[in-house]
Design a protein around this motif. Structure first.
Motif, PDB file in Angstrom:
ATOM      1  N   PRO A 249      25.015 128.360  72.000  1.00 27.52           N
ATOM      2  CA  PRO A 249      25.838 127.643  72.980  1.00 27.52           C
ATOM      3  C   PRO A 249      25.372 126.218  73.228  1.00 27.52           C
ATOM      4  O   PRO A 249      26.100 125.419  73.820  1.00 27.52           O
ATOM      5  N   GLY A 250      24.161 125.884  72.781  1.00 23.65           N
ATOM      6  CA  GLY A 250      23.631 124.539  72.965  1.00 23.65           C
ATOM      7  C   GLY A 250      22.342 124.375  72.196  1.00 23.65           C
ATOM      8  O   GLY A 250      21.848 125.328  71.581  1.00 23.65           O
ATOM      9  N   PRO A 251      21.760 123.165  72.212  1.00 24.84           N
ATOM     10  CA  PRO A 251      20.503 122.960  71.493  1.00 24.84           C
ATOM     11  C   PRO A 251      19.333 123.590  72.246  1.00 24.84           C
ATOM     12  O   PRO A 251      19.377 123.750  73.474  1.00 24.84           O
ATOM     13  N   GLY A 252      18.286 123.935  71.487  1.00 17.17           N
ATOM     14  CA  GLY A 252      17.102 124.490  72.129  1.00 17.17           C
ATOM     15  C   GLY A 252      16.265 125.312  71.186  1.00 17.17           C
ATOM     16  O   GLY A 252      16.550 125.424  69.986  1.00 17.17           O
ATOM     17  N   ILE A 253      15.177 125.873  71.727  1.00 14.80           N
ATOM     18  CA  ILE A 253      14.271 126.739  70.988  1.00 14.80           C
ATOM     19  C   ILE A 253      14.732 128.187  71.174  1.00 14.80           C
ATOM     20  O   ILE A 253      14.899 128.656  72.298  1.00 14.80           O
ATOM     21  N   VAL A 254      14.932 128.896  70.079  1.00 18.23           N
ATOM     22  CA  VAL A 254      15.466 130.259  70.097  1.00 18.23           C
ATOM     23  C   VAL A 254      14.391 131.247  69.638  1.00 18.23           C
ATOM     24  O   VAL A 254      13.669 130.976  68.673  1.00 18.23           O
ATOM     25  N   THR A 255      14.283 132.361  70.315  1.00 21.93           N
ATOM     26  CA  THR A 255      13.425 133.456  69.879  1.00 21.93           C
ATOM     27  C   THR A 255      14.285 134.692  69.664  1.00 21.93           C
ATOM     28  O   THR A 255      15.081 135.067  70.532  1.00 21.93           O
ATOM     29  N   THR A 296      10.886 132.358  65.892  1.00 20.15           N
ATOM     30  CA  THR A 296      11.206 131.283  66.833  1.00 20.15           C
ATOM     31  C   THR A 296      11.604 130.058  66.020  1.00 20.15           C
ATOM     32  O   THR A 296      10.920 129.701  65.056  1.00 20.15           O
ATOM     33  N   PHE A 297      12.706 129.408  66.409  1.00 24.58           N
ATOM     34  CA  PHE A 297      13.184 128.259  65.651  1.00 24.58           C
ATOM     35  C   PHE A 297      14.027 127.367  66.560  1.00 24.58           C
ATOM     36  O   PHE A 297      14.492 127.786  67.634  1.00 24.58           O
ATOM     37  N   TYR A 298      14.222 126.129  66.141  1.00 25.38           N
ATOM     38  CA  TYR A 298      15.064 125.185  66.866  1.00 25.38           C
ATOM     39  C   TYR A 298      16.491 125.255  66.335  1.00 25.38           C
ATOM     40  O   TYR A 298      16.716 125.377  65.127  1.00 25.38           O
ATOM     41  N   THR A 299      17.458 125.158  67.229  1.00 25.63           N
ATOM     42  CA  THR A 299      18.857 125.140  66.806  1.00 25.63           C
ATOM     43  C   THR A 299      19.620 124.060  67.548  1.00 25.63           C
ATOM     44  O   THR A 299      19.286 123.689  68.687  1.00 25.63           O
TER      45      THR A 299
END
Length: 311
Positions: A249-255, A296-299
């Motif tokens: 839904p937006g940019p950020g760090i995802v786990t 964990t990664f950036y999207t």
């Protein structure tokens, strides 16, 4: 360059960190021998070579000479002592495929399913660390992997077991190999029963949509399969993958994790709209507790992430 034999840790040595191979050789043929260090190890090398009498190969060493299994249930005995790999190149792109893990002493059977159902196949009570594979196809060049396993978690840990659905009248090619070049007596048990339930998100095309920025979903991979062109998640063979899709839904760090799952999972996250077009973003095998997985990664916002969980 053609692959002949290989080994990492020799169980017969005083220290299992040393290596040993046994194989039949042909007079006048030049063999190229490589010694490497596991994970970059280095030091002095002592290489020993002894040439003795040939090992008699098993009757079903070659794919063309695979032994016939009929009916169900059935128990089969055999051996892979003196067996070899057929025409495999060093990168395993041609000839006999690499069966789940590095082996090199494979023997073959063929079995035609008498009715459609769920196949259970194990190498329990075999005398060595086995690798097991099930294929369809009529020769080494057109084999399609149906199921495979190295260490069956429901058995002793070093023998192998697979479960998969099969179709009446289809011929299945069964291979047993030795992990890291292992060999010995083989006990193969085959049983055909009721079909296994297939998860609704078994195939990539039927992946389940996940929404939100903090959510937990459940599922199962019993009866799941590996599709043609599907990547090996975290570069490990699983064979029972299920799929989800999540649009950030937006940019950020995802786990993303599989913590709380009740089996040893493998996790992969990709972008792309089809199995042949996937780009890996992140993957993991045992990064979380109890053999579960975590990445964990950036999207960026609006990115469609394809999530696979395998066993």
């Amino acid at each position: 360059m053609a692959f002949v034999a290989a080994n990492d840790d020799d169980g017969l040595s005083e220290t299992s960190a040393l290596s040993r191979v046994t194989c039949n050789v042909t007079a006048g043929t030049a063999y190229q021998i490589a010694v490497d260090g596991f994970e970059g190890e280095s030091g002095a090398i002592r290489l020993q070579l002894a040439l003795g009498s040939p090992f008699p190969p098993p009757a079903n060493d070659n794919f063309a000479n695979r032994a016939v299994i009929t009916g169900s249930p059935v128990n089969v005995s055999g051996s892979n002592v003196g067996a070899s790999f057929e025409g495999a190149t060093a990168d395993f792109e041609h000839g006999e495929p690499l069966h789940v893990s590095l082996g090199g002493k494979s023997v073959w059977w063929t079995w035609t399913a008498p009715f459609s159902g769920g196949l259970t196949l194990t190498t329990a009570r075999s005398a060595f660390d086995t690798i097991l594979g099930v294929y369809t196809g009529t020769n080494l060049t057109n084999l399609v992997l149906v199921a495979g396993n190295d260490d069956d978690p429901t058995g002793s840990g070093v023998q192998s077991g697979v479960t998969c659905n099969v179709s009446a009248g289809t011929a299945y090619q069964i291979v047993v190999d030795g992990f890291d070049g292992g060999s010995g007596d083989i006990q193969l048990q085959l049983k055909l029963g009721n079909s296994f339930a297939v998860p609704p998100n078994d195939n990539f095309a039927n992946r389940i949509l996940v929404t939100g920025n903090s959510t937990t979903v459940s599922g199962f991979n019993d009866g799941a399969t590996l599709e043609p062109q599907e990547p090996l998640h975290n570069h490990f063979y699983g064979g029972k993958s299920v799929w989800w899709s999540w649009v950030s839904p937006g940019p950020g760090i995802v786990t993303v994790d599989t913590i709380g799952s009740r089996f040893d999972t493998t996790l992969g996250v990709y972008t792309g709209s089809g199995l042949g077009k996937l780009t890996e973003i992140a993957s993991d095998d045992d990064g979380a507790a109890n053999s579960t997985s975590i990445v964990t990664f950036y999207t960026k916002g609006g990115v469609t992430n394809q999530i696979a969980v395998d066993g």
